[in-house]
Write a protein that holds these residues in place. Structure first.
Motif, short mmCIF file in Angstrom:
data_model
loop_
_atom_site.label_atom_id
_atom_site.label_comp_id
_atom_site.label_asym_id
_atom_site.label_seq_id
_atom_site.Cartn_x
_atom_site.Cartn_y
_atom_site.Cartn_z
N MET A 24 1.12 -1.40 0.20
CA MET A 24 -0.46 -0.25 0.58
C MET A 24 1.14 1.69 0.26
N SER A 25 2.17 0.93 0.88
CA SER A 25 2.66 2.67 0.73
C SER A 25 3.58 3.14 -0.29
N MET A 26 3.56 1.38 -0.79
CA MET A 26 4.88 2.32 -2.46
C MET A 26 3.48 2.53 -3.33
N GLN A 27 2.11 3.27 -3.08
CA GLN A 27 1.21 3.68 -4.44
C GLN A 27 1.20 5.18 -3.38
N VAL A 28 1.97 5.24 -2.47
CA VAL A 28 1.68 7.00 -2.03
C VAL A 28 3.09 7.55 -2.95
N ARG A 29 2.46 8.65 -3.93
CA ARG A 29 3.44 8.80 -5.04
C ARG A 29 4.69 10.15 -4.80
N VAL A 30 5.72 9.52 -5.58
CA VAL A 30 7.24 10.69 -5.28
C VAL A 30 7.41 11.62 -6.47
N LYS A 31 8.27 11.93 -6.54
CA LYS A 31 8.16 13.32 -7.50
C LYS A 31 9.27 12.36 -8.66
N THR A 32 8.73 12.81 -9.74
CA THR A 32 9.16 11.72 -10.60
C THR A 32 10.87 12.13 -10.45
N ILE A 86 -2.82 1.41 8.27
CA ILE A 86 -4.01 1.70 7.25
C ILE A 86 -4.18 2.99 7.31
N LEU A 87 -5.20 3.46 8.55
CA LEU A 87 -5.47 4.70 7.94
C LEU A 87 -4.75 6.24 7.84
N TYR A 88 -4.13 5.40 8.49
CA TYR A 88 -2.35 6.55 8.38
C TYR A 88 -1.91 6.74 6.65
N ILE A 89 -1.84 5.46 6.12
CA ILE A 89 -1.30 5.48 5.56
C ILE A 89 -2.41 6.30 3.59
N LEU A 90 -3.51 6.29 3.98
CA LEU A 90 -4.64 6.93 3.79
C LEU A 90 -4.70 8.03 3.71
N LEU A 91 -4.38 8.59 4.51
CA LEU A 91 -5.02 9.59 5.04
C LEU A 91 -3.39 10.15 4.93
N LEU A 92 -3.04 9.78 4.52
CA LEU A 92 -1.62 10.74 3.80
C LEU A 92 -1.99 10.64 2.81
N LYS A 93 -2.10 10.01 2.06
CA LYS A 93 -2.69 9.75 0.02
C LYS A 93 -4.06 11.63 0.33
N TYR A 94 -4.53 11.50 1.05
CA TYR A 94 -6.11 12.41 0.81
C TYR A 94 -5.44 13.34 1.83
N ILE A 95 -5.27 13.23 2.51
CA ILE A 95 -5.07 14.96 3.72
C ILE A 95 -4.11 15.84 4.53
N GLY A 96 -2.90 14.27 3.68
CA GLY A 96 -0.98 15.58 3.44
C GLY A 96 -0.47 14.95 4.64
N PHE A 97 0.36 15.05 4.80
CA PHE A 97 1.46 14.94 6.58
C PHE A 97 0.89 15.48 7.41
N LEU A 98 1.32 17.63 7.19
CA LEU A 98 0.49 18.37 8.14
C LEU A 98 -0.53 17.39 8.81
#
Length: 152
Positions: A24-32, A86-98
């Motif tokens: 799941m964390s591999m789906q987090v986008r990284v700068k190209t 799992i919730l943290y990984i999803l929240l990173l994607k939708y509402i960000g780190f901060l």
């Protein structure tokens, strides 16, 4: 089921949860075009930690005699931990780190405190300070972007 078999089961589940979280964390986008791990570093570290813990439980189960590893409460805490991850990984994607990181840290510190009385304000301060230090280290010192989220 014998206690040693339960230890094998727990070790296997932890390892599988770690692998699932890593996928799941591999789906987090990284700068190209970037070679740094970027925003997926923390979820990957948590995933690797789960995998290592699972392997450790499996290894200790192989050496151990019949003894209790987890009670019903222990199983519940493992399930909650996995859900929070799992919730943290999803929240990173939708509402960000901060936003997601202090919420994640607050939840984890509350869960790890167990029956100990830890002040809510102390957990809040800890969550905000660790988030701030992490943000500063990655964004300002290492020039690595952290997830901003798609909603905000």
């Amino acid at each position: 089921m014998s206690k040693v078999k339960k230890d094998y089961l727990v070790g296997g589940i932890l390892t599988l949860m770690g692998v699932a979280a890593a996928l799941m964390s591999m789906q987090v986008r990284v700068k190209t075009g970037s070679t740094d791990p970027g925003s997926r570093l923390f979820p990957m570290l948590a995933s690797v930690s789960l995998i290592l813990c699972g392997i450790g439980v499996l290894a200790s189960a192989a050496k151990s005699q019949e003894k209790t590893f987890l009670s019903g409460e222990g199983w519940k805490r493992i399930g909650i931990s996995f859900g929070i991850l799992i919730l943290y990984i999803l929240l990173l994607k939708y509402i960000g780190f901060l936003i997601s990181t202090p919420v994640f840290l607050f939840a984890v510190t509350g869960m790890l405190a167990g029956e100990k009385k830890v002040a809510v304000w102390g957990r809040m301060v800890y969550s905000l300070v660790i988030t701030g230090l992490t943000w500063y280290t990655f964004v300002k010192v290492l020039s690595m972007p952290l997830p901003k989220g798609v909603i905000f």
